[in-house]
Design a protein around this motif. Structure first.
Motif, PDB file in Angstrom:
ATOM      1  N   CYS A  69     -11.326  68.557  81.310  1.00  0.00           N
ATOM      2  CA  CYS A  69     -12.744  68.898  81.484  1.00  0.00           C
ATOM      3  C   CYS A  69     -13.292  69.547  80.222  1.00  0.00           C
ATOM      4  CB  CYS A  69     -12.925  69.829  82.675  1.00  0.00           C
ATOM      5  SG  CYS A  69     -14.678  70.156  83.024  1.00  0.00           S
ATOM      6  N   SER A  99     -14.569  73.533  80.217  1.00  0.00           N
ATOM      7  CA  SER A  99     -13.628  74.581  79.830  1.00  0.00           C
ATOM      8  C   SER A  99     -13.995  76.005  80.289  1.00  0.00           C
ATOM      9  CB  SER A  99     -13.500  74.556  78.294  1.00  0.00           C
ATOM     10  OG  SER A  99     -12.434  75.334  77.877  1.00  0.00           O
ATOM     11  N   CYS A 100     -14.458  76.118  81.522  1.00  0.00           N
ATOM     12  CA  CYS A 100     -14.846  77.450  82.024  1.00  0.00           C
ATOM     13  C   CYS A 100     -13.637  78.392  81.972  1.00  0.00           C
ATOM     14  CB  CYS A 100     -15.344  77.337  83.468  1.00  0.00           C
ATOM     15  SG  CYS A 100     -16.595  76.051  83.668  1.00  0.00           S
ATOM     16  N   CYS A 127     -11.637  78.717  85.237  1.00  0.00           N
ATOM     17  CA  CYS A 127     -11.241  77.480  85.927  1.00  0.00           C
ATOM     18  C   CYS A 127      -9.801  77.547  86.429  1.00  0.00           C
ATOM     19  CB  CYS A 127     -11.395  76.289  84.988  1.00  0.00           C
ATOM     20  SG  CYS A 127     -10.939  74.751  85.779  1.00  0.00           S
ATOM     21  N   ARG A 129     -21.804  70.606  87.590  1.00  0.00           N
ATOM     22  CA  ARG A 129     -22.685  71.606  86.989  1.00  0.00           C
ATOM     23  C   ARG A 129     -23.504  70.937  85.886  1.00  0.00           C
ATOM     24  NH1 ARG A 129     -19.139  76.174  85.907  1.00  0.00           N
ATOM     25  NH2 ARG A 129     -17.992  75.238  87.626  1.00  0.00           N
TER      26      ARG A 129
HETATM   27  S1  SF4 Z   1     -14.521  74.952  86.744  1.00  0.00           S
HETATM   28 FE1  SF4 Z   1     -15.431  74.343  84.772  1.00  0.00          FE
HETATM   29  S2  SF4 Z   1     -13.675  73.723  83.506  1.00  0.00           S
HETATM   30 FE2  SF4 Z   1     -12.969  73.734  85.628  1.00  0.00          FE
HETATM   31  S3  SF4 Z   1     -13.232  71.646  86.340  1.00  0.00           S
HETATM   32 FE3  SF4 Z   1     -15.082  72.783  86.922  1.00  0.00          FE
HETATM   33  S4  SF4 Z   1     -16.511  72.443  85.236  1.00  0.00           S
HETATM   34 FE4  SF4 Z   1     -14.483  71.897  84.495  1.00  0.00          FE
END
Ligand code: SF4
Length: 277
Positions: free
Chosen positions: A35, A38-39, A42, A126
């Protein structure tokens, strides 16, 4: 931040739902692995798919080229076997990665779903890029229940930058949800995980969400907060003087606050009331 992108042919696209998804969803569907957003919080960072990788989370992405083809095949088998198909897209990536603009994998899956509809599709994203596919969502909602759940963890963009600096800005997400709702798509604002927000947050969500989902770093990491601990979340809150927001009952407190502004049946809380209908 650079990202290593690979095109892959995957064996399967539907994964049987378990754990926190086993609340009405029968399957999860991830059009990508990895992804770009990269939160920092996560939970996938702490799962085997990342844990044993040398490249950091956020710096690799696999595009599942045959996702739509797999969906067609697998959905027929699922139908023959058990009848219902309630899909959560996605649990370990965001289906609207920036590269989706040209890769069109999620779009091709939606096209396949119009041909072979599930019973329920919840899209968890998001990214405002989802508005590109509003034409397909409108067609699909005639055939099955469609929920677009937009992650809006906070209304405070400085906080978003602290926890998820590579993710789309909050105002873009709000605008996207508003647009989808104006086109008749059932929308959910997913405050997941709860991050510090301003007192105006309920008003900001105003008329753009049919339901509001509240989840926390302790419940939503699928390991009772252990993954969030290992990711250093308590410290990150503390370093910025935000510790009062990192508590086990934060979802209940937030729900209580939101219920002053919204009807109770519009607010749904993780753990107690998990399946959005
Ligand atoms: S939390 Fe953020 S990094 Fe993890 S899958 Fe969802 S959008 Fe991607």
């Amino acid at each position: 931040m650079g990202i290593e992108v690979k095109e892959i042919v995957s064996k399967k696209i539907l994964t049987e739902a378990k754990g926190y998804l086993d609340v009405g969803f029968t399957h999860s569907l991830n059009p990508y692995s990895g992804c770009a957003f990269s939160c920092k919080y996560c939970y996938v960072r702490e799962m085997p798919i990342q844990k044993f990788k040398e490249i950091p989370w956020g710096e690799w992405l696999n595009i599942k080229l045959n996702a739509a083809e797999n969906y067609r095949k697998e959905m027929v088998k699922v139908r023959n076997k058990q009848g219902s198909l309630n899909i959560f897209m996605s649990s370990a990536t965001d289906p609207y990665q920036p590269i989706e603009r040209k890769a069109l994998i999620t779009r091709s899956i939606l096209e396949a779903m119009i041909e072979y509809p599930p019973d329920l599709l919840q899209i968890q994203t998001r990214s405002p890029l989802i508005t590109r596919d509003v034409d397909l969502l409108i067609k699909l909602k005639e055939k099955c229940k469609v929920i677009v759940s937009m992650t809006i963890e906070t209304d405070w963009d400085e906080i978003r930058k602290l926890f998820a600096p590579y993710s789309p800005g909050i105002h873009l997400r709000l605008r996207a949800l508003e647009e989808l709702r104006s086109k008749g798509i059932f929308t959910q604002a997913s405050i997941s995980p709860v991050l510090p927000f301003t007192p105006e947050f309920p008003k900001v969500l105003g008329n753009i969400a049919d339901t509001i989902w509240i989840d926390t770093l302790n419940i939503g990491d699928g390991a009772k907060g252990k993954r969030s601990d290992r990711l250093g979340m308590p410290q990150l809150f503390e370093e910025h003087g935000l510790s009062k927001w990192y508590r086990e009952d934060i979802h209940e407190r937030v729900a209580k606050y939101f219920k002053k502004f919204f009807p109770c049946d519009k607010i749904r809380i993780s753990k107690y009331d998990a399946f959005p209908t």
